[in-house]
Motif scaffolding. Structure first.
Motif, PDB file in Angstrom:
ATOM      1  N   LYS A  54      19.452  46.448  40.286  1.00 60.49           N
ATOM      2  CA  LYS A  54      18.260  46.076  39.512  1.00 60.49           C
ATOM      3  C   LYS A  54      18.279  46.744  38.141  1.00 60.49           C
ATOM      4  O   LYS A  54      18.084  46.100  37.118  1.00 60.49           O
ATOM      5  CB  LYS A  54      17.000  46.488  40.290  1.00 60.49           C
ATOM      6  N   TRP A  55      18.536  48.074  38.109  1.00 64.05           N
ATOM      7  CA  TRP A  55      18.532  48.767  36.826  1.00 64.05           C
ATOM      8  C   TRP A  55      19.635  48.228  35.917  1.00 64.05           C
ATOM      9  O   TRP A  55      19.442  48.099  34.720  1.00 64.05           O
ATOM     10  CB  TRP A  55      18.722  50.281  37.006  1.00 64.05           C
ATOM     11  N   LYS A  56      20.777  47.914  36.511  1.00 65.34           N
ATOM     12  CA  LYS A  56      21.920  47.454  35.724  1.00 65.34           C
ATOM     13  C   LYS A  56      21.541  46.205  34.925  1.00 65.34           C
ATOM     14  O   LYS A  56      21.812  46.084  33.726  1.00 65.34           O
ATOM     15  CB  LYS A  56      23.097  47.161  36.667  1.00 65.34           C
ATOM     16  N   ASN A  57      20.880  45.285  35.602  1.00 69.70           N
ATOM     17  CA  ASN A  57      20.437  44.057  34.969  1.00 69.70           C
ATOM     18  C   ASN A  57      19.464  44.364  33.820  1.00 69.70           C
ATOM     19  O   ASN A  57      19.554  43.784  32.731  1.00 69.70           O
ATOM     20  CB  ASN A  57      19.768  43.173  36.033  1.00 69.70           C
ATOM     21  N   LEU A  58      18.553  45.307  34.058  1.00 71.78           N
ATOM     22  CA  LEU A  58      17.563  45.652  33.033  1.00 71.78           C
ATOM     23  C   LEU A  58      18.207  46.365  31.838  1.00 71.78           C
ATOM     24  O   LEU A  58      17.793  46.171  30.697  1.00 71.78           O
ATOM     25  CB  LEU A  58      16.441  46.495  33.640  1.00 71.78           C
ATOM     26  N   TYR A  59      19.246  47.151  32.101  1.00 68.75           N
ATOM     27  CA  TYR A  59      19.995  47.783  30.996  1.00 68.75           C
ATOM     28  C   TYR A  59      20.627  46.702  30.124  1.00 68.75           C
ATOM     29  O   TYR A  59      20.635  46.789  28.897  1.00 68.75           O
ATOM     30  CB  TYR A  59      21.118  48.687  31.543  1.00 68.75           C
ATOM     31  N   GLN A  60      21.177  45.669  30.780  1.00 68.45           N
ATOM     32  CA  GLN A  60      21.827  44.583  30.039  1.00 68.45           C
ATOM     33  C   GLN A  60      20.813  43.828  29.178  1.00 68.45           C
ATOM     34  O   GLN A  60      21.077  43.503  28.025  1.00 68.45           O
ATOM     35  CB  GLN A  60      22.510  43.609  31.002  1.00 68.45           C
ATOM     36  N   ILE A  61      19.639  43.559  29.755  1.00 73.04           N
ATOM     37  CA  ILE A  61      18.584  42.863  29.015  1.00 73.04           C
ATOM     38  C   ILE A  61      18.203  43.676  27.765  1.00 73.04           C
ATOM     39  O   ILE A  61      18.065  43.135  26.671  1.00 73.04           O
ATOM     40  CB  ILE A  61      17.341  42.620  29.916  1.00 73.04           C
ATOM     41  N   GLN A  62      18.051  44.990  27.938  1.00 68.70           N
ATOM     42  CA  GLN A  62      17.722  45.853  26.803  1.00 68.70           C
ATOM     43  C   GLN A  62      18.799  45.784  25.719  1.00 68.70           C
ATOM     44  O   GLN A  62      18.499  45.673  24.526  1.00 68.70           O
ATOM     45  CB  GLN A  62      17.540  47.310  27.263  1.00 68.70           C
ATOM     46  N   GLY A  63      20.051  45.845  26.151  1.00 70.70           N
ATOM     47  CA  GLY A  63      21.167  45.791  25.201  1.00 70.70           C
ATOM     48  C   GLY A  63      21.124  44.504  24.386  1.00 70.70           C
ATOM     49  O   GLY A  63      21.310  44.518  23.161  1.00 70.70           O
ATOM     50  N   GLU A  64      20.838  43.420  25.071  1.00 67.24           N
ATOM     51  CA  GLU A  64      20.777  42.108  24.438  1.00 67.24           C
ATOM     52  C   GLU A  64      19.600  42.016  23.445  1.00 67.24           C
ATOM     53  O   GLU A  64      19.759  41.535  22.322  1.00 67.24           O
ATOM     54  CB  GLU A  64      20.635  41.056  25.560  1.00 67.24           C
ATOM     55  N   ARG A  65      18.438  42.493  23.852  1.00 65.66           N
ATOM     56  CA  ARG A  65      17.263  42.457  22.960  1.00 65.66           C
ATOM     57  C   ARG A  65      17.501  43.261  21.693  1.00 65.66           C
ATOM     58  O   ARG A  65      17.136  42.853  20.599  1.00 65.66           O
ATOM     59  CB  ARG A  65      16.021  43.007  23.686  1.00 65.66           C
ATOM     60  N   LYS A  66      18.110  44.427  21.873  1.00 69.72           N
ATOM     61  CA  LYS A  66      18.351  45.281  20.708  1.00 69.72           C
ATOM     62  C   LYS A  66      19.419  44.680  19.792  1.00 69.72           C
ATOM     63  O   LYS A  66      19.321  44.769  18.578  1.00 69.72           O
ATOM     64  CB  LYS A  66      18.738  46.697  21.161  1.00 69.72           C
ATOM     65  N   ARG A  67      20.405  44.034  20.396  1.00 66.66           N
ATOM     66  CA  ARG A  67      21.460  43.395  19.599  1.00 66.66           C
ATOM     67  C   ARG A  67      20.860  42.299  18.713  1.00 66.66           C
ATOM     68  O   ARG A  67      21.127  42.239  17.505  1.00 66.66           O
ATOM     69  CB  ARG A  67      22.525  42.800  20.534  1.00 66.66           C
ATOM     70  N   ILE A  68      20.022  41.440  19.320  1.00 65.42           N
ATOM     71  CA  ILE A  68      19.407  40.342  18.568  1.00 65.42           C
ATOM     72  C   ILE A  68      18.527  40.887  17.444  1.00 65.42           C
ATOM     73  O   ILE A  68      18.543  40.389  16.316  1.00 65.42           O
ATOM     74  CB  ILE A  68      18.599  39.416  19.516  1.00 65.42           C
ATOM     75  N   MET A  69      17.781  41.931  17.758  1.00 62.77           N
ATOM     76  CA  MET A  69      16.904  42.548  16.773  1.00 62.77           C
ATOM     77  C   MET A  69      17.717  43.086  15.591  1.00 62.77           C
ATOM     78  O   MET A  69      17.410  42.808  14.432  1.00 62.77           O
ATOM     79  CB  MET A  69      16.119  43.674  17.445  1.00 62.77           C
ATOM     80  N   ARG A  70      18.785  43.808  15.905  1.00 61.50           N
ATOM     81  CA  ARG A  70      19.608  44.389  14.834  1.00 61.50           C
ATOM     82  C   ARG A  70      20.307  43.308  14.011  1.00 61.50           C
ATOM     83  O   ARG A  70      20.408  43.409  12.793  1.00 61.50           O
ATOM     84  CB  ARG A  70      20.634  45.357  15.420  1.00 61.50           C
ATOM     85  N   GLU A  71      20.804  42.260  14.686  1.00 60.26           N
ATOM     86  CA  GLU A  71      21.486  41.179  13.961  1.00 60.26           C
ATOM     87  C   GLU A  71      20.524  40.454  13.022  1.00 60.26           C
ATOM     88  O   GLU A  71      20.879  40.121  11.899  1.00 60.26           O
ATOM     89  CB  GLU A  71      22.116  40.187  14.948  1.00 60.26           C
ATOM     90  N   THR A  72      19.316  40.208  13.514  1.00 61.27           N
ATOM     91  CA  THR A  72      18.310  39.545  12.669  1.00 61.27           C
ATOM     92  C   THR A  72      18.006  40.416  11.458  1.00 61.27           C
ATOM     93  O   THR A  72      17.902  39.920  10.336  1.00 61.27           O
ATOM     94  CB  THR A  72      17.010  39.288  13.470  1.00 61.27           C
ATOM     95  N   CYS A  73      17.876  41.721  11.684  1.00 61.00           N
ATOM     96  CA  CYS A  73      17.592  42.639  10.580  1.00 61.00           C
ATOM     97  C   CYS A  73      18.710  42.608   9.541  1.00 61.00           C
ATOM     98  O   CYS A  73      18.447  42.512   8.343  1.00 61.00           O
ATOM     99  CB  CYS A  73      17.425  44.063  11.094  1.00 61.00           C
ATOM    100  N   SER A  74      19.957  42.684  10.003  1.00 57.66           N
ATOM    101  CA  SER A  74      21.037  42.766   9.016  1.00 57.66           C
ATOM    102  C   SER A  74      21.193  41.432   8.280  1.00 57.66           C
ATOM    103  O   SER A  74      21.620  41.393   7.134  1.00 57.66           O
ATOM    104  CB  SER A  74      22.352  43.210   9.663  1.00 57.66           C
ATOM    105  N   LYS A  75      20.788  40.339   8.917  1.00 56.31           N
ATOM    106  CA  LYS A  75      20.905  39.033   8.270  1.00 56.31           C
ATOM    107  C   LYS A  75      19.807  38.802   7.223  1.00 56.31           C
ATOM    108  O   LYS A  75      20.055  38.253   6.159  1.00 56.31           O
ATOM    109  CB  LYS A  75      20.845  37.945   9.351  1.00 56.31           C
ATOM    110  N   TYR A  76      18.583  39.221   7.561  1.00 55.53           N
ATOM    111  CA  TYR A  76      17.450  38.864   6.708  1.00 55.53           C
ATOM    112  C   TYR A  76      16.882  39.991   5.868  1.00 55.53           C
ATOM    113  O   TYR A  76      16.132  39.755   4.942  1.00 55.53           O
ATOM    114  CB  TYR A  76      16.304  38.288   7.552  1.00 55.53           C
ATOM    115  N   LYS A  77      17.179  41.223   6.224  1.00 54.66           N
ATOM    116  CA  LYS A  77      16.509  42.335   5.547  1.00 54.66           C
ATOM    117  C   LYS A  77      17.511  43.160   4.768  1.00 54.66           C
ATOM    118  O   LYS A  77      18.532  43.563   5.311  1.00 54.66           O
ATOM    119  CB  LYS A  77      15.829  43.241   6.579  1.00 54.66           C
TER     120      LYS A  77
END
Length: 274
Positions: free
Chosen positions: A1-24
């Motif tokens: 269960k935790w493993k899956n949630l760690y992956q979800i967190q990694g993915e959310r942070k990746r998208i957030m950082r990519e959006t930031c570097s693209k637009y900001k």
């Protein structure tokens, strides 16, 4: 269960950082007290929580108060204590060194919510119930600017703002009254392109995300995220269905403009276009 949630967190942070570097272009900017003014500090478990209204913030503050030893249970803490009790410190209350020390060593988290749902939730809370701040301050200004043939009574009290009028105000570049944290962009409230958050939770998966976060910081086992609805508890929570009902009152171009208004939040937190 935790493993899956760690992956979800990694993915959310990746998208957030990519959006930031693209637009900001501001990812080298200096962090000022203004940027951290919405961040609450819990020193015992070393947590920084950026408050996003209408995304579980009252209950998160209750959890922080329990972690801090200010209360023994989240159930004991009244709404007014949470919001007006000033029990929790904000990060902008520290000096430069204190701010940076905490940003560099504490676990930084924020919880977000689908932007349209968050907006409707705020509208229902502030305008469909008696409110001695939002009606006179926002209601009066909105009604006098956007309602043709407004009654004297409506202009006097500022009560009864319609959703369509509220959206007109939101999208107006010359707003008759300023922005408010309840409908501002998460992007503006929490500066996620400037502050590298360790944890991004979603209102839609609140229970799972919240309890995972509590597990990560080593919170006491008996502390779980409260499920109760804080205000107007007899009323149904704002759902996708309720949100659609409100947005059905708008023209297609108003709906599109509302989406454009929250575009960065949609992108950064990976919500699909409604």
């Amino acid at each position: 269960k935790w493993k899956n949630l760690y992956q979800i967190q990694g993915e959310r942070k990746r998208i957030m950082r990519e959006t930031c570097s693209k637009y900001k272009s501001n990812n080298r900017r200096i962090i000022t007290p203004y940027h951290v003014s919405r961040i609450f500090v819990e020193d015992k478990y070393r947590v920084l929580y950026c408050e996003v209204p209408k995304a579980g913030c009252s209950n998160w503050k209750r959890v922080l108060m329990v972690l801090n030893g200010l209360a023994s249970s989240t159930k004991d803490i009244q709404h007014n204590t949470v919001h007006y009790g000033n029990y929790l410190k904000r990060l902008d209350g520290f000096d430069h060194k204190g701010i940076y020390h905490r940003l560099n060593t504490y676990t930084k988290m924020l919880f977000i919510r689908e932007p349209f749902e968050k907006l409707v939730s705020a509208f229902r809370d502030k305008f469909e119930h008696p409110n001695n701040y939002y009606h006179p301050v926002f209601g009066k200004a909105i009604i006098s600017r956007y309602r043709v043939n407004a009654t004297k009574e409506a202009l006097r009290t500022g009560s009864g703002v319609k959703f369509k009028e509220f959206i007109q105000y939101l999208l107006d570049v010359h707003r008759p009254v300023g922005m408010d944290i309840h409908w501002d962009h998460v992007n503006r409230l929490c500066s996620p392109c400037l502050i590298d958050y360790d944890f991004v939770g979603k209102f839609e998966s609140m229970e799972e995300d919240a309890n995972f976060f509590l597990h990560l910081i080593g919170a006491p086992k008996n502390l779980t995220f409260p499920k109760f609805k804080d205000r107007h508890s007899n009323e149904e929570r704002t759902t996708t269905k309720i949100t659609q009902r409100y947005f059905a009152q708008l023209s297609p171009s108003q709906r599109q403009q509302s989406y454009d208004f929250y575009y960065m939040d949609y992108l950064m937190f990976n919500y699909s276009k409604p």
